[in-house]
Design a protein around this motif. Sequence first.
Motif, PDB file in Angstrom:
ATOM      1  N   VAL A 165      57.877  43.163 -10.532  1.00  0.00           N
ATOM      2  CA  VAL A 165      57.737  42.662  -9.165  1.00  0.00           C
ATOM      3  C   VAL A 165      58.605  41.428  -8.928  1.00  0.00           C
ATOM      4  O   VAL A 165      59.160  41.243  -7.841  1.00  0.00           O
ATOM      5  CB  VAL A 165      56.253  42.385  -8.833  1.00  0.00           C
ATOM      6  CG1 VAL A 165      55.644  41.352  -9.779  1.00  0.00           C
ATOM      7  CG2 VAL A 165      56.077  41.936  -7.404  1.00  0.00           C
ATOM      8  N   ASP A 166      58.762  40.562  -9.949  1.00  0.00           N
ATOM      9  CA  ASP A 166      59.581  39.367  -9.725  1.00  0.00           C
ATOM     10  C   ASP A 166      61.052  39.744  -9.540  1.00  0.00           C
ATOM     11  O   ASP A 166      61.778  39.085  -8.796  1.00  0.00           O
ATOM     12  CB  ASP A 166      59.414  38.355 -10.874  1.00  0.00           C
ATOM     13  CG  ASP A 166      59.610  38.985 -12.244  1.00  0.00           C
ATOM     14  OD1 ASP A 166      59.293  40.175 -12.383  1.00  0.00           O
ATOM     15  OD2 ASP A 166      60.076  38.294 -13.166  1.00  0.00           O
ATOM     16  N   PHE A 169      61.338  41.062  -5.907  1.00  0.00           N
ATOM     17  CA  PHE A 169      61.220  40.050  -4.856  1.00  0.00           C
ATOM     18  C   PHE A 169      62.293  38.969  -4.951  1.00  0.00           C
ATOM     19  O   PHE A 169      62.465  38.185  -4.025  1.00  0.00           O
ATOM     20  CB  PHE A 169      59.820  39.404  -4.884  1.00  0.00           C
ATOM     21  CG  PHE A 169      58.785  40.198  -4.136  1.00  0.00           C
ATOM     22  CD1 PHE A 169      58.371  41.443  -4.590  1.00  0.00           C
ATOM     23  CD2 PHE A 169      58.216  39.708  -2.956  1.00  0.00           C
ATOM     24  CE1 PHE A 169      57.418  42.180  -3.894  1.00  0.00           C
ATOM     25  CE2 PHE A 169      57.263  40.447  -2.260  1.00  0.00           C
ATOM     26  CZ  PHE A 169      56.867  41.680  -2.738  1.00  0.00           C
ATOM     27  N   LYS A 170      62.982  38.930  -6.081  1.00  0.00           N
ATOM     28  CA  LYS A 170      63.997  37.884  -6.260  1.00  0.00           C
ATOM     29  C   LYS A 170      65.144  38.084  -5.270  1.00  0.00           C
ATOM     30  O   LYS A 170      65.560  39.213  -5.007  1.00  0.00           O
ATOM     31  CB  LYS A 170      64.539  37.967  -7.689  1.00  0.00           C
ATOM     32  CG  LYS A 170      65.597  36.929  -8.035  1.00  0.00           C
ATOM     33  CD  LYS A 170      66.185  37.256  -9.406  1.00  0.00           C
ATOM     34  CE  LYS A 170      67.439  36.464  -9.659  1.00  0.00           C
ATOM     35  NZ  LYS A 170      67.192  35.246 -10.408  1.00  0.00           N
TER      36      LYS A 170
ATOM     37  N   GLU B 570      49.063  38.138  -8.678  1.00  0.00           N
ATOM     38  CA  GLU B 570      49.866  39.352  -8.858  1.00  0.00           C
ATOM     39  C   GLU B 570      51.327  39.157  -8.452  1.00  0.00           C
ATOM     40  O   GLU B 570      52.187  39.914  -8.861  1.00  0.00           O
ATOM     41  CB  GLU B 570      49.258  40.518  -8.067  1.00  0.00           C
ATOM     42  CG  GLU B 570      47.835  40.869  -8.465  1.00  0.00           C
ATOM     43  CD  GLU B 570      47.689  41.147  -9.950  1.00  0.00           C
ATOM     44  OE1 GLU B 570      48.609  41.750 -10.540  1.00  0.00           O
ATOM     45  OE2 GLU B 570      46.669  40.731 -10.523  1.00  0.00           O
ATOM     46  N   PHE B 571      51.572  38.170  -7.612  1.00  0.00           N
ATOM     47  CA  PHE B 571      52.943  37.951  -7.153  1.00  0.00           C
ATOM     48  C   PHE B 571      53.492  36.620  -7.637  1.00  0.00           C
ATOM     49  O   PHE B 571      54.482  36.135  -7.123  1.00  0.00           O
ATOM     50  CB  PHE B 571      53.012  38.069  -5.627  1.00  0.00           C
ATOM     51  CG  PHE B 571      52.822  39.472  -5.154  1.00  0.00           C
ATOM     52  CD1 PHE B 571      53.912  40.271  -4.844  1.00  0.00           C
ATOM     53  CD2 PHE B 571      51.566  40.017  -5.065  1.00  0.00           C
ATOM     54  CE1 PHE B 571      53.739  41.581  -4.449  1.00  0.00           C
ATOM     55  CE2 PHE B 571      51.377  41.335  -4.672  1.00  0.00           C
ATOM     56  CZ  PHE B 571      52.469  42.111  -4.357  1.00  0.00           C
ATOM     57  N   GLU B 572      52.813  36.045  -8.618  1.00  0.00           N
ATOM     58  CA  GLU B 572      53.322  34.809  -9.210  1.00  0.00           C
ATOM     59  C   GLU B 572      54.752  35.078  -9.679  1.00  0.00           C
ATOM     60  O   GLU B 572      55.024  36.123 -10.257  1.00  0.00           O
ATOM     61  CB  GLU B 572      52.439  34.425 -10.402  1.00  0.00           C
ATOM     62  CG  GLU B 572      52.802  33.090 -11.007  1.00  0.00           C
ATOM     63  CD  GLU B 572      52.343  33.001 -12.452  1.00  0.00           C
ATOM     64  OE1 GLU B 572      51.187  32.679 -12.682  1.00  0.00           O
ATOM     65  OE2 GLU B 572      53.172  33.313 -13.335  1.00  0.00           O
ATOM     66  N   GLY B 573      55.626  34.167  -9.413  1.00  0.00           N
ATOM     67  CA  GLY B 573      57.009  34.373  -9.850  1.00  0.00           C
ATOM     68  C   GLY B 573      57.836  35.143  -8.838  1.00  0.00           C
ATOM     69  O   GLY B 573      59.037  35.296  -8.996  1.00  0.00           O
ATOM     70  N   ALA B 574      57.174  35.679  -7.811  1.00  0.00           N
ATOM     71  CA  ALA B 574      57.905  36.478  -6.829  1.00  0.00           C
ATOM     72  C   ALA B 574      58.057  35.739  -5.501  1.00  0.00           C
ATOM     73  O   ALA B 574      58.711  36.214  -4.599  1.00  0.00           O
ATOM     74  CB  ALA B 574      57.171  37.807  -6.594  1.00  0.00           C
ATOM     75  N   ALA B 576      59.691  33.220  -4.649  1.00  0.00           N
ATOM     76  CA  ALA B 576      60.999  32.681  -4.314  1.00  0.00           C
ATOM     77  C   ALA B 576      61.720  33.547  -3.292  1.00  0.00           C
ATOM     78  O   ALA B 576      62.544  33.066  -2.531  1.00  0.00           O
ATOM     79  CB  ALA B 576      61.846  32.557  -5.570  1.00  0.00           C
ATOM     80  N   GLY B 577      61.368  34.847  -3.261  1.00  0.00           N
ATOM     81  CA  GLY B 577      62.045  35.742  -2.340  1.00  0.00           C
ATOM     82  C   GLY B 577      61.392  35.805  -0.977  1.00  0.00           C
ATOM     83  O   GLY B 577      61.812  36.574  -0.125  1.00  0.00           O
ATOM     84  N   ILE B 578      60.317  35.031  -0.782  1.00  0.00           N
ATOM     85  CA  ILE B 578      59.593  35.132   0.482  1.00  0.00           C
ATOM     86  C   ILE B 578      59.878  33.898   1.332  1.00  0.00           C
ATOM     87  O   ILE B 578      59.897  32.782   0.828  1.00  0.00           O
ATOM     88  CB  ILE B 578      58.083  35.250   0.211  1.00  0.00           C
ATOM     89  CG1 ILE B 578      57.824  36.556  -0.531  1.00  0.00           C
ATOM     90  CG2 ILE B 578      57.276  35.194   1.489  1.00  0.00           C
ATOM     91  CD1 ILE B 578      56.460  36.633  -1.133  1.00  0.00           C
TER      92      ILE B 578
END
Lengths: 513, 622
Positions: A165-166, A169-170, B570-574, B576-578
Amino acid sequence: MRYPSGGELLVECLVRQGVSHVFSIIGGQMGTIYDAIGRSGDIDVVTPRSETAAALMACGYTAASGRPCVSMATVGAGVVYEVAGLSKAWFDYLPVISIAPQVQSYRVKPHQESLQACEQDELFYPITKWNSIVFHWARIPQMVDRAFREALTGVPGPVHLDIPVDVLFKRSPLTAAREQRLMVEPGRSRYEGSIMGEADAAGRVFRALSAARRPLAVIGQGFGRPGRFPAAAASLEEMGVPVVTTVHSAGVMPDGSACYAGDLESCEGLEVVGQTDLVLLVGIDHGSRGFIERIGAAVPVVQVETDPTAFLSGRDVRVAVYADPENALAGMKEATVKADVSSWREEFVAAARDAADSAAAEHQVVGTIVDMLREAGTGRNVIVADGEVPALAARRVLTRVEHKAVFIMDEREIRGAGLPFAIGAHLSEPGDNVILVCDKNSLFYHVRELQPAVCGGMDITVICVDDVDAETNVADTGSVLSGLGCDVRRCAGGRRGDLASCLAGVPSAVILQ
Amino acid sequence: MRGDSITGCELISRCLEAEGIRYVFTAHTERLHPLLDALEQKGDIRVVAARSETAATVMADGYVRRSRRVAAVLTDDNGAALSQVSGVTNAWADKIPLLSLSLSADSEPDFSKGYDRYRFDQGEVFQPVTQYRSKLESLSEAQSVFAEAVARSTSNKMGPCHVDIPARLLGETIDGRSAPDPGGFEERRIESVRMCGDGDAVERAAALIAGAERPLLFLGGGVHASGAHAEAAGLARGLGIPVATSMAGVGAFPLDDPLCLGGPSYTSGEVFHAAIKEADTVVAVGVSFGGLEGFGLPPLWSDAIRFIHIDVAPLQMGLNVHPEVAVLGDARTVLTQLAETLAGRGFTGRPEWGRWSARLAELKSGRARRLERNAMRRWPSMHQGRAAMELGRLVDRDDLLIVIDGGNTPLYATMYAPTIKPGQAFFPFGMAALGGGIPYAIGVQLASPDRRVLLVTGDGSFMYNVQELETIKRLGLPIMIAVNNDSAWNMIKAMQDSLFARNFVGTCLPDVDYSKIASGFGLHAERVSRPEEIAPAYERAVASGGPALIDAVTDSTNIPDSLLSFFLVEFEGAFAGISPTKLARSLWMMRDVGIHRMMYMSTYIRKALLKVFIPSGWGRSS
């Protein structure tokens, strides 16, 4: 300069590979992928009511169109359903691209008890040609290219990619130069040219074929589904040898062909098979392999493969031709014309067709189905058969009824695949008439998928053989299908006009009692 | 001698009988018939046929959860075997002892992955999601392989086991003397090994509790497995310690008890978050600290907490959370030891605990009032929580067993129907996989013929196994189904709403009348769209005597306001893209971070400011 998310980058890569359909149920971790799909406008998302069906629809789409497509399921919860459906792509040599998100890249291998996490890449390992995890944003294009290359090269089959997921979303800067470096021009990321074969193989093939008096062509998966090797069928026709197909190649010969004897299962145990003195095997699969083993070791084999690892081992292969069927067969025409096998061909084809007829005659309903299909026959009928009796009917249809394609679901693979497969086939070419011929128990496996078919106004016709006793299945097929919104006709004695009247509009069903 | 020989089918049946298997769930195929016939001839084994292998596996799981007895699922090979994967993985995630059996190819797998696709390694698919997997190589080893599988599935950290049975073995024969004698075996109960905790460790745990200022009892699925409900309640009430549960532990402590804060973040929101930020000592009983529990780590949990971890499986200790005191033992036994040790010290709690639990109780009632106000407001259509409230009252009155399935639906059910008693609800949540509801309900109902089962499910999850309505009808099971029909994959739609500029792709479901579908299968079915219609529809469903369905049309614009914690983990680390503005808006809308909302926001605003130098990247997503 752009800052695409991993999801956007993935969708761009899929579009470049020519993907137009994704079969998928969404999950949170797929957020950026769906967002990119919604904004790109180049890809349709088809949402079934279970991930198993999503993968089976992808199989139907790929089989019917010859184009790869994507089956996508969410982390853990979704992929555990997808595995079973994707296994059909594995058994059927279909290049379905499976993609799933994964939990964060720093919480996998081994997983850390994240919600929905398991070693999901390992679930796919045994049933894909290749699978991997994309740990870095910049590798997405390369891994998508690799996935398509693995799926489509040699003996085709499904592949799977997990993307954490990271990574999805990156956002990362994508300059024009970086884009040019990362995103390879489509067509240059895999070999799409011809496989011409060994220069002196032609001579050996010629000698073997000219010496044969009773040759038989056995066509397996390697012949390719519609569109892959269009000239190969014509070459076979010109060669004039009798041709049999397996469930993986059923329908690749034109229905009016004088050479086409039908499905090899109809020929099983026939005397004429024992008289064969040479087998021309094109693209081995488990069906053709078993057939050849039963013919006996004394009969020489000329084998044509697009993958050098697929040649028969432990058996006399007179000539192994590593070439694609189009090129290989083009060079063989002369040999058989010289040998004149026409009377042998006629004998073989007649015997095989009679065998299919007499197997079918054991079930009265088969005759009804074949008659209904013949009456509704147009060159655009795509017939999907699911179940034992429907398969018998389909085997007769192969040589007797006008059709565009016939797909026989193999019950040894996964049962009940027919309905989602038919939906996938319909979506690949909505102008075709997709007709699912199935028995009641097969239909019930994924009967839910009629609901999205109804809501999507899909023009699919179901002919259901209602052959199960009421103790085993107490549901009334007609009521169940009506409840799901289908237009249902019951047909006790097989009134033949019924099918033709069904072939327009929303999903409809004829129930043969 | 020949008279003594028995077939593989008979041998396998006797082995399963000897292992105490009483229920075998399957989907018929021709190849399975001889084995199923042999099983049915064993008077005390019942074979239950489902319409699909996927459903058969889940039914077996449901039966095990309710009966606490081992059951088997048996299917054909290839795709039929792989159809078990979803159910087996759920059982694995929730640590349910399930015996998964399938026929398999007779030939050795082709590890080169060549063209012969039937020679794939079928059993390998089960490797990551089972405790143990094996392939029966010959009939002579059948007894030991099945014994091993059942023993492994029920020992220590429980879970499913898989055995492949090569199809050729069914037709082979073997000397009957090498098989267990027929008959006379007890059904295999899943017995907790009543392992007691180390005395010193219990002493240290007691001392830590006695010295705590704000203790919290955190109960997991291990409390259910051990049957330690009374002991946990005794400790909590005796000392006045507030109680929270993990998702697997929902129902381990009565939700309506004043000391109970509820399940984890999704279902009890800011109450739970305040507790795990403010507590200084947490007694965790039978909990695996996974993602659903926020790993027991910051940002959700305070990093100053001292943990006492009581668990039966040593491998669970030190995973994510590093306990001050680890007590290896059965939950019921160790809780009894702990209570005795504290009583021996004459310890009955500390006065400041009362203030701490009163504060949490106040937060809890404030939240309950807010939720109720929200549900009672005028919504375009029925609020999902309102529907759950109506249904909850009826369920409580009739003492039904409840099976819960879905995304938002389980959250509404636990938020708005807080009277669930220990052992009353079944919420298979380990994989958070949708769609098991109908077969779970069938398994639970078969295990308890004297109680009625209500399935509460979302519309998305309802359809996954809708074909099993036929099985419900065929077996004559009086299961009732309530569909929370919001015409959406709403948990994800909410995310598209807040983070993806309302770019709704793949999350809207059409307006389907599920009562029509159920009627097609011969169920009593009704569609309701107003709260006051629920009770009469429910009464008619009960009166129908047979299976029934209520399709409740609910509002799709409201979502549980406690999903942020899920997102943070669940979206930890993600993040940055938001886009930071969208993230901030989501943070503001969500209530579960409660008083810490401002802190989270400032963190992300700070991070966002640090990224301001990136010129145009954020604009892409809006």
